[in-house]
Design a protein around this motif. Structure first.
Motif, mmCIF file in Angstrom:
data_model
loop_
_atom_site.group_PDB
_atom_site.id
_atom_site.type_symbol
_atom_site.label_atom_id
_atom_site.label_comp_id
_atom_site.label_asym_id
_atom_site.label_seq_id
_atom_site.Cartn_x
_atom_site.Cartn_y
_atom_site.Cartn_z
ATOM 1 N N TYR A 225 0.829 -1.211 0.000
ATOM 2 C CA TYR A 225 0.000 0.000 0.000
ATOM 3 C C TYR A 225 0.864 1.261 0.000
ATOM 4 C CZ TYR A 225 -3.844 -3.091 1.436
ATOM 5 O OH TYR A 225 -4.783 -4.076 1.508
ATOM 6 N N GLY A 226 0.452 2.243 -0.775
ATOM 7 C CA GLY A 226 1.103 3.544 -0.746
ATOM 8 C C GLY A 226 2.527 3.565 -1.269
ATOM 9 N N THR A 227 2.898 2.586 -2.077
ATOM 10 C CA THR A 227 4.265 2.541 -2.604
ATOM 11 C C THR A 227 4.338 3.104 -4.019
ATOM 12 O OG1 THR A 227 3.930 0.297 -3.475
ATOM 13 C CG2 THR A 227 4.772 0.488 -1.223
ATOM 14 N N LYS A 228 5.569 3.285 -4.486
ATOM 15 C CA LYS A 228 5.822 3.740 -5.849
ATOM 16 C C LYS A 228 6.775 2.761 -6.530
ATOM 17 C CE LYS A 228 5.544 8.591 -4.418
ATOM 18 N NZ LYS A 228 6.271 9.893 -4.357
ATOM 19 N N PRO A 229 6.730 2.690 -7.864
ATOM 20 C CA PRO A 229 7.678 1.808 -8.564
ATOM 21 C C PRO A 229 9.109 2.257 -8.299
ATOM 22 C CG PRO A 229 5.935 2.536 -10.031
ATOM 23 C CD PRO A 229 5.826 3.373 -8.799
ATOM 24 N N TRP A 230 10.038 1.324 -8.179
ATOM 25 C CA TRP A 230 11.447 1.665 -8.060
ATOM 26 C C TRP A 230 11.948 2.157 -9.419
ATOM 27 C CZ3 TRP A 230 14.498 3.636 -4.968
ATOM 28 C CH2 TRP A 230 15.886 3.465 -4.995
ATOM 29 N N ILE A 231 13.104 2.785 -9.450
ATOM 30 C CA ILE A 231 13.565 3.445 -10.673
ATOM 31 C C ILE A 231 13.882 2.473 -11.796
ATOM 32 C CG2 ILE A 231 14.413 5.499 -9.487
ATOM 33 C CD1 ILE A 231 17.196 4.270 -9.540
ATOM 34 N N PHE A 232 14.067 1.184 -11.469
ATOM 35 C CA PHE A 232 14.280 0.205 -12.535
ATOM 36 C C PHE A 232 13.872 -1.173 -12.038
ATOM 37 C CE2 PHE A 232 17.861 -2.156 -10.864
ATOM 38 C CZ PHE A 232 18.432 -1.270 -9.949
ATOM 39 N N GLN A 233 13.570 -2.062 -12.981
ATOM 40 C CA GLN A 233 13.292 -3.462 -12.690
ATOM 41 C C GLN A 233 14.152 -4.295 -13.631
ATOM 42 O OE1 GLN A 233 11.331 -4.294 -10.246
ATOM 43 N NE2 GLN A 233 10.107 -2.434 -9.905
ATOM 44 N N ASN A 234 14.758 -5.344 -13.091
ATOM 45 C CA ASN A 234 15.576 -6.181 -13.990
ATOM 46 C C ASN A 234 14.783 -7.330 -14.597
ATOM 47 O OD1 ASN A 234 15.340 -8.053 -11.941
ATOM 48 N ND2 ASN A 234 17.417 -7.762 -11.162
ATOM 49 N N ASP A 235 13.533 -7.533 -14.099
ATOM 50 C CA ASP A 235 12.641 -8.529 -14.687
ATOM 51 C C ASP A 235 13.246 -9.928 -14.751
ATOM 52 O OD1 ASP A 235 10.905 -6.479 -15.014
ATOM 53 O OD2 ASP A 235 11.227 -6.236 -17.170
ATOM 54 N N THR A 236 14.072 -10.280 -13.782
ATOM 55 C CA THR A 236 14.662 -11.614 -13.771
ATOM 56 C C THR A 236 14.534 -12.220 -12.378
ATOM 57 O OG1 THR A 236 16.858 -10.743 -13.211
ATOM 58 C CG2 THR A 236 16.351 -11.047 -15.553
ATOM 59 N N GLY A 237 14.381 -13.536 -12.331
ATOM 60 C CA GLY A 237 14.389 -14.254 -11.075
ATOM 61 C C GLY A 237 13.255 -13.943 -10.126
ATOM 62 N N ASN A 238 12.162 -13.391 -10.639
ATOM 63 C CA ASN A 238 11.019 -13.074 -9.788
ATOM 64 C C ASN A 238 11.379 -12.143 -8.641
ATOM 65 O OD1 ASN A 238 8.514 -13.802 -10.563
ATOM 66 N ND2 ASN A 238 8.566 -15.859 -9.714
ATOM 67 N N ILE A 239 12.236 -11.183 -8.902
ATOM 68 C CA ILE A 239 12.586 -10.168 -7.913
ATOM 69 C C ILE A 239 12.049 -8.841 -8.400
ATOM 70 C CG2 ILE A 239 14.467 -8.951 -6.752
ATOM 71 C CD1 ILE A 239 16.153 -11.466 -7.042
ATOM 72 N N TRP A 240 11.175 -8.228 -7.605
ATOM 73 C CA TRP A 240 10.518 -6.984 -7.992
ATOM 74 C C TRP A 240 10.676 -5.974 -6.872
ATOM 75 C CZ3 TRP A 240 8.801 -7.404 -12.915
ATOM 76 C CH2 TRP A 240 8.628 -8.704 -13.402
ATOM 77 N N SER A 241 10.914 -4.726 -7.218
ATOM 78 C CA SER A 241 11.211 -3.708 -6.220
ATOM 79 C C SER A 241 10.179 -2.591 -6.228
ATOM 80 C CB SER A 241 12.604 -3.105 -6.477
ATOM 81 O OG SER A 241 13.600 -4.111 -6.444
#
Length: 264
Positions: A225-241
């Motif tokens: 809740y209340g978060t923003k996307p991080w400046i980049f995503q590497n789209d690998t290994g199911n790791i999302w920021s």
């Protein structure tokens, strides 16, 4: 962007006249759902649906004949609201009218083709809306202006290109969480579709998914809740920021197995 008052999940409640589907065993027919008329009597009827109707119902049966079997005698709007609240949802979207024109409220322009005049004989929209006043969940309605039986639709071929994308399977809790995390990390909201049965009940498998998803959401609410996307995503290994503030990064890490970790 995820602001504090922005909903995390919207749930589309597709409660429609679909008694036929509750009796079908074939996997394809089970997924016809509110599109039963289209596959049965649309521009390009599906032979499996046509044959099923011909085999199991008396000659001359029409789509309208199924409305009386949509009884919703077990419908409890307070139970609906409780289940939705347990999922962590901040939006609830009820399908008030789909393409077949059947309204879930006592419509004056849809005489004898609404939930008050036939079937449940109740104002489904009004009752559900009232039940959600006890929770901090935004109540909304899906309303289809397109109607298959409207003369403009029947005579205008350009409407016949409409396509509908829906899942053919009930997703596992892990799959739902995985999709939720990806969506939040990219600044989006997840619209999760559930469909009650002819008796007005949310099937147990859907209730289970919502409550299990809610347990994950409530346990990790700070990262959702209340978060923003991080400046980049590497789209690998199911790791999302996601970003909690200008100086804080939170990583949601889902492995390919059954375990799920949330790193702060």
């Amino acid at each position: 962007m995820f602001l504090e008052d922005t909903p995390l999940i919207r749930i589309d409640l597709c409660t429609k006249v679909k008694v036929v589907l509750d009796e079908m065993d074939d996997k394809f027919l089970d997924n016809v759902s509110e599109w039963i008329w289209w596959y049965w009597q649309g521009d390009k009827p599906n032979k499996d649906v046509v044959n099923y109707i011909r085999k199991n119902y008396k000659p001359g049966t029409t789509y309208a004949d199924f409305a009386k079997d949509f009884t919703a005698e077990l419908f409890d709007p307070r139970e609906f609201a409780d289940i939705v609240n347990s999922s962590g949802a901040k939006y609830f979207v009820l399908t008030s009218k789909h393409h077949e024109g059947f309204t879930m409220w006592p419509s004056r322009t849809s005489w004898n083709w609404n939930a008050k005049d036939i079937g449940p004989k109740r104002d489904i929209v009004g009752e559900i809306k009232e039940s959600f006043k006890s929770f901090e969940i935004h109540f909304g309605l899906y309303f289809s202006q397109l109607e298959w039986f409207h003369p403009m639709f029947l005579h205008d071929s350009k409407f016949n290109t409409t396509m509908y994308v829906d899942s053919t399977d009930v997703h596992s809790v892990h799959e739902l969480i995985e999709q939720l995390v990806r969506t939040v990390s990219c600044g989006g909201n997840l619209l999760l579709n559930i469909g009650p049965d002819m008796h007005g009940k949310i099937p147990a498998i859907f209730e289970d998914r919502l409550r299990e998803l809610g347990r994950f959401i409530f346990a990790n609410s700070e990262a959702l809740y209340g978060t923003k996307p991080w400046i980049f995503q590497n789209d690998t290994g199911n790791i999302w920021s996601v970003c909690l503030s200008l100086r804080t990064e939170t990583c949601l890490n889902l492995d390919d197995g059954k375990n799920i970790w949330v790193h702060f």
